[in-house]
Motif scaffolding. Sequence first.
Motif, short mmCIF file in Angstrom:
data_model
loop_
_atom_site.label_atom_id
_atom_site.label_comp_id
_atom_site.label_asym_id
_atom_site.label_seq_id
_atom_site.Cartn_x
_atom_site.Cartn_y
_atom_site.Cartn_z
N LEU A 546 70.66 -8.86 57.82
CA LEU A 546 69.21 -8.73 57.91
C LEU A 546 68.63 -8.53 56.51
CD1 LEU A 546 68.68 -6.34 60.95
CD2 LEU A 546 67.53 -8.53 60.66
N VAL A 547 67.51 -9.19 56.22
CA VAL A 547 66.84 -8.97 54.94
C VAL A 547 65.52 -8.23 55.12
CG1 VAL A 547 67.92 -10.96 53.85
CG2 VAL A 547 65.75 -11.26 55.03
N ALA A 548 65.04 -8.17 56.37
CA ALA A 548 63.81 -7.43 56.66
C ALA A 548 63.78 -7.12 58.15
CB ALA A 548 62.57 -8.22 56.26
N GLY A 549 63.14 -6.00 58.50
CA GLY A 549 62.98 -5.67 59.91
C GLY A 549 64.26 -5.10 60.52
N ARG A 550 64.40 -5.31 61.83
CA ARG A 550 65.53 -4.76 62.57
C ARG A 550 66.17 -5.82 63.46
NH1 ARG A 550 64.03 -4.37 67.82
NH2 ARG A 550 61.80 -4.13 68.31
N ASN A 551 67.24 -5.41 64.12
CA ASN A 551 67.97 -6.29 65.02
C ASN A 551 67.26 -6.32 66.38
OD1 ASN A 551 69.91 -7.94 66.07
ND2 ASN A 551 71.58 -6.46 65.97
N ASP A 556 67.74 -7.06 77.52
CA ASP A 556 67.20 -8.41 77.50
C ASP A 556 65.90 -8.51 78.30
OD1 ASP A 556 68.22 -8.08 79.98
OD2 ASP A 556 69.24 -10.01 80.08
N SER A 557 65.43 -7.38 78.76
CA SER A 557 64.17 -7.40 79.51
C SER A 557 62.96 -7.44 78.58
CB SER A 557 64.08 -6.17 80.42
OG SER A 557 64.13 -4.97 79.64
N VAL A 558 63.19 -7.13 77.29
CA VAL A 558 62.14 -7.19 76.28
C VAL A 558 62.41 -8.40 75.39
CG1 VAL A 558 61.04 -6.01 74.33
CG2 VAL A 558 61.87 -4.68 76.31
N ARG A 559 61.45 -9.32 75.35
CA ARG A 559 61.64 -10.54 74.58
C ARG A 559 61.28 -10.31 73.13
NH1 ARG A 559 64.23 -12.30 76.77
NH2 ARG A 559 63.27 -13.24 78.60
N GLU A 560 62.23 -10.63 72.23
CA GLU A 560 62.03 -10.46 70.79
C GLU A 560 62.64 -11.66 70.05
OE1 GLU A 560 62.20 -5.58 70.45
OE2 GLU A 560 64.04 -6.75 70.19
N PHE A 561 62.23 -11.82 68.79
CA PHE A 561 62.70 -12.95 67.99
C PHE A 561 63.23 -12.47 66.64
CE2 PHE A 561 59.81 -15.09 70.88
CZ PHE A 561 60.47 -16.29 71.13
N LEU A 562 64.26 -13.16 66.18
CA LEU A 562 64.72 -13.09 64.79
C LEU A 562 64.50 -14.46 64.17
CD1 LEU A 562 68.17 -11.28 65.26
CD2 LEU A 562 66.04 -10.22 64.46
N VAL A 563 64.14 -14.50 62.91
CA VAL A 563 63.96 -15.77 62.20
C VAL A 563 64.74 -15.71 60.89
CG1 VAL A 563 61.72 -16.23 63.24
CG2 VAL A 563 61.85 -15.02 61.04
N GLY A 592 57.14 -13.50 72.23
CA GLY A 592 57.40 -12.12 71.87
C GLY A 592 57.23 -11.95 70.38
N PRO A 593 57.41 -10.74 69.87
CA PRO A 593 57.22 -10.47 68.44
C PRO A 593 58.47 -10.81 67.62
CG PRO A 593 57.74 -8.44 69.58
CD PRO A 593 57.64 -9.50 70.64
N ILE A 594 58.25 -11.14 66.36
CA ILE A 594 59.34 -11.28 65.40
C ILE A 594 59.69 -9.88 64.90
CG2 ILE A 594 60.05 -12.23 63.17
CD1 ILE A 594 58.05 -14.51 63.63
N VAL A 595 60.92 -9.45 65.13
CA VAL A 595 61.31 -8.09 64.76
C VAL A 595 62.20 -8.05 63.54
CG1 VAL A 595 61.06 -7.26 67.13
CG2 VAL A 595 63.29 -8.11 66.33
N GLY A 596 62.74 -9.20 63.13
CA GLY A 596 63.63 -9.19 61.97
C GLY A 596 63.76 -10.54 61.32
N VAL A 597 64.09 -10.52 60.04
CA VAL A 597 64.37 -11.75 59.27
C VAL A 597 65.81 -11.66 58.77
CG1 VAL A 597 63.73 -13.16 57.27
CG2 VAL A 597 61.96 -11.93 58.56
N VAL A 598 66.58 -12.70 59.05
CA VAL A 598 67.98 -12.71 58.64
C VAL A 598 68.18 -13.61 57.44
CG1 VAL A 598 68.78 -12.24 60.99
CG2 VAL A 598 68.65 -14.61 60.17
#
Length: 800
Positions: A546-551, A556-563, A592-598
Amino acid sequence: MLKNYLKTAFRSLWRNKRYAFLNITGLSLGITVCLVIYVIIQYEQGFDMFHTKKDRIYRVLTVSPGENGKTNYSQAIPFPVPTTLPNDFPEFEQVAGIIQTGKRLVTLEDGHGNIQKKFKPLVYFLPPSFFNIFDYKWLAGNKATALNDPNSTVLARSTAEKYFGDWHKAIGQVIKLDQHFDLTVTGILDDPPKNTEFQFEMVATYALLKINEIKDWVTIDDVHNCYVLVRPGQDIAKINRRLIAFSQKYKDPKNKATHMLQPLAGVHSDKRTANFIGRVVPPERISMLWMIAGFILLIACVNFINLATAQAVNRAREIGVRKVLGSNRWQLKIQFLSETAMLVLTSLLLAVLLALCGLPFISRVMDLPLGPGMLATYDVYAILLLIFLTVTLLAGFYPSIVVSAFNPINALKSKIAASKRNGGISLRRSLVVIQFVIAQALIIGTLIILQQMNYFNKQSMGFTRDAIVNVPFRNDSAGNAKIPYLRDQLQHIKGIQEVSFSAEAPSNDGNWWTGFKFDHQTEDVNFAAVTRWVDYNFLNTYDIRLVAGRNLTRTDSVREFLVNETLVQKLGLKPADVLNKDMDVWDGRIKGPIVGVVKDFAAGTLKEAVAPVFMSNIKRRFGSVGVRLAAGADAKASLKAIEKLWSDNFPEQIFEYQFLDERIAAYYKEERQLAHLYEIFAGIAIFLSCLGLYGLASFMAVQRVKEVGVRKVLGATPAHIVYLFSKEFILLIGIAFIIATPLVWYFMHNWLNNFVNRVDINWGVFVAGGMAAVVIALITVSSQAIRAAMMNPVNSLKAD
């Protein structure tokens, strides 16, 4: 008269067995390489050329603007294209959408629902129109109606025989696909030829997947292609212009992707796109193979000329006697051409035998179905005849002129004019330089290819690929329900360090690209991204940083994204700027929201640029589990435990696994095969060049017998004599190196430009290639030089 020429030629060759052996060996090897390369080229250029309508068959490509003005071409198309094209293009006689997602689970059940057999054939999903475009042999069933029912299927002959014993018994049987679809066997196809892009083992209906219900004009998948049969006499350029308007008609104005037609022949030869068998052989590679064949045959012919002229000078007395007895120059020319013809004919016969023996080996190296029957064609016969006539005339013509021009008085005294002798040697030196230019070019080129292969194997892809095993599992509600239990059980197996469920591994040679909306925008962004459906432990298992944010969260009931970083850059933002911004995929179906950048990782191969990637925790799309083994773990014991767990929970499945590093290595199979082939050809080229050196050194040793004797009487040591002979050849090889270096740099620089991630050409490979040629040449020459140096000078001075 002809009989006399042949008899004399045979006697002469028999008296000079070493000379004949060297000539036949070199020439037969050169012709063998030509035959083998010709068979490879014919196979590669014959892909799908057996279809009767091949000139009217085209594949629809997706064309989109890339970075820095580059245009990207893809065989993947949006799902609505095949169903929409017929309405807009009356020029298309037939349209066929095609999906090939790899091997799929098929089971045979008894009357009580118990599984009798299970297997995984390669399944193609095709519409009935496919068989109106392409020609494949039907053994049973009607191609016009066999796939009309969505719940029907057609089997290849080998598949039907494997699971029903006799393919006749397969008709009417019901099989189950993916534990979900009950399909009735309505036809049997003969096994497709090896030189076709469609290596189906089983055919299911395109309608079964309900593609016509998908209205997404943005998402494309490498497994989804479209072929059309164009009516006779159509203007393809005009159709391509209309395809641009077609794209603008149905797509969002911000979506700049359009479509164009690609001829059927381009499917196997256009390096801008891929195909279902994963092999593209561009015209440049075919040209390179032709060049190698020509160069190696040229080396063999140069050897022939060198050895023939050297032998001719040594036969000076014979020529003198013949001239005194009345032979004219024309008769001497015919005599030497007869000897040449006998050598060439013998070489041709030996070359055919060597090619027959060598094809199975080359077939294994290249993983191509090359058989002896491919040599039994009229084209091969014509090539052999052409080689015979060309080599006989070219390789025999110059020696015959040299020999027939000898002065009979000087010839009887074994005193050939120094000017002629020196002129002949100069020509032979020039030919040796040509040989070593080719040989060193092949050696250095092969070293650069091997360096690039080593780079692919060792270069970081942005994730860990060692000690990771990927195991497919049942991708449905029943399988997804078992994920928590399977995760817990896997973590208790000795030797397993990390476990992650996902749709696939981080790197894949076929990706799903889709558009998305960013930060509540009403329109999709102007580029598509690679999708990865992953769980919360994906980053830990594959060691993606990860370079920013969290994992992602564990639920899996909460939809989230990593980019990844590339996606952020294409948005024109910084990693911190995208955090907590919403992503919307497929018009709100997934958001859903973007929570992290990898950190960037290679979603495809290292041949390509890093793609924009987004990841989300969609459990229903998981179809694989990645297992990371601990250092020093017993892999066999761990895999055996996983197999038992799978057998207990998925008894209907076939347990399979693949180490991730082996899968990634397979991405570069073509380049690795090419490197092996070049290694073989480089070895043959250097061997043939050394034959030429050996012949020239032998000639010089005979011609300089008295000189060596005088030098030894005056105090020269054997080492000095060896140096005297060797320095000239080192000079020749040095000249060849100077000529070969810029040529190799130019061609290999262009080859490396095909890869985004590539090695830099360094001078070390040139030095290594040049030194290798020098060492091999010195070993070759030293045998003759030492032999001359060790002769008794008294005997040398007595020599005529």
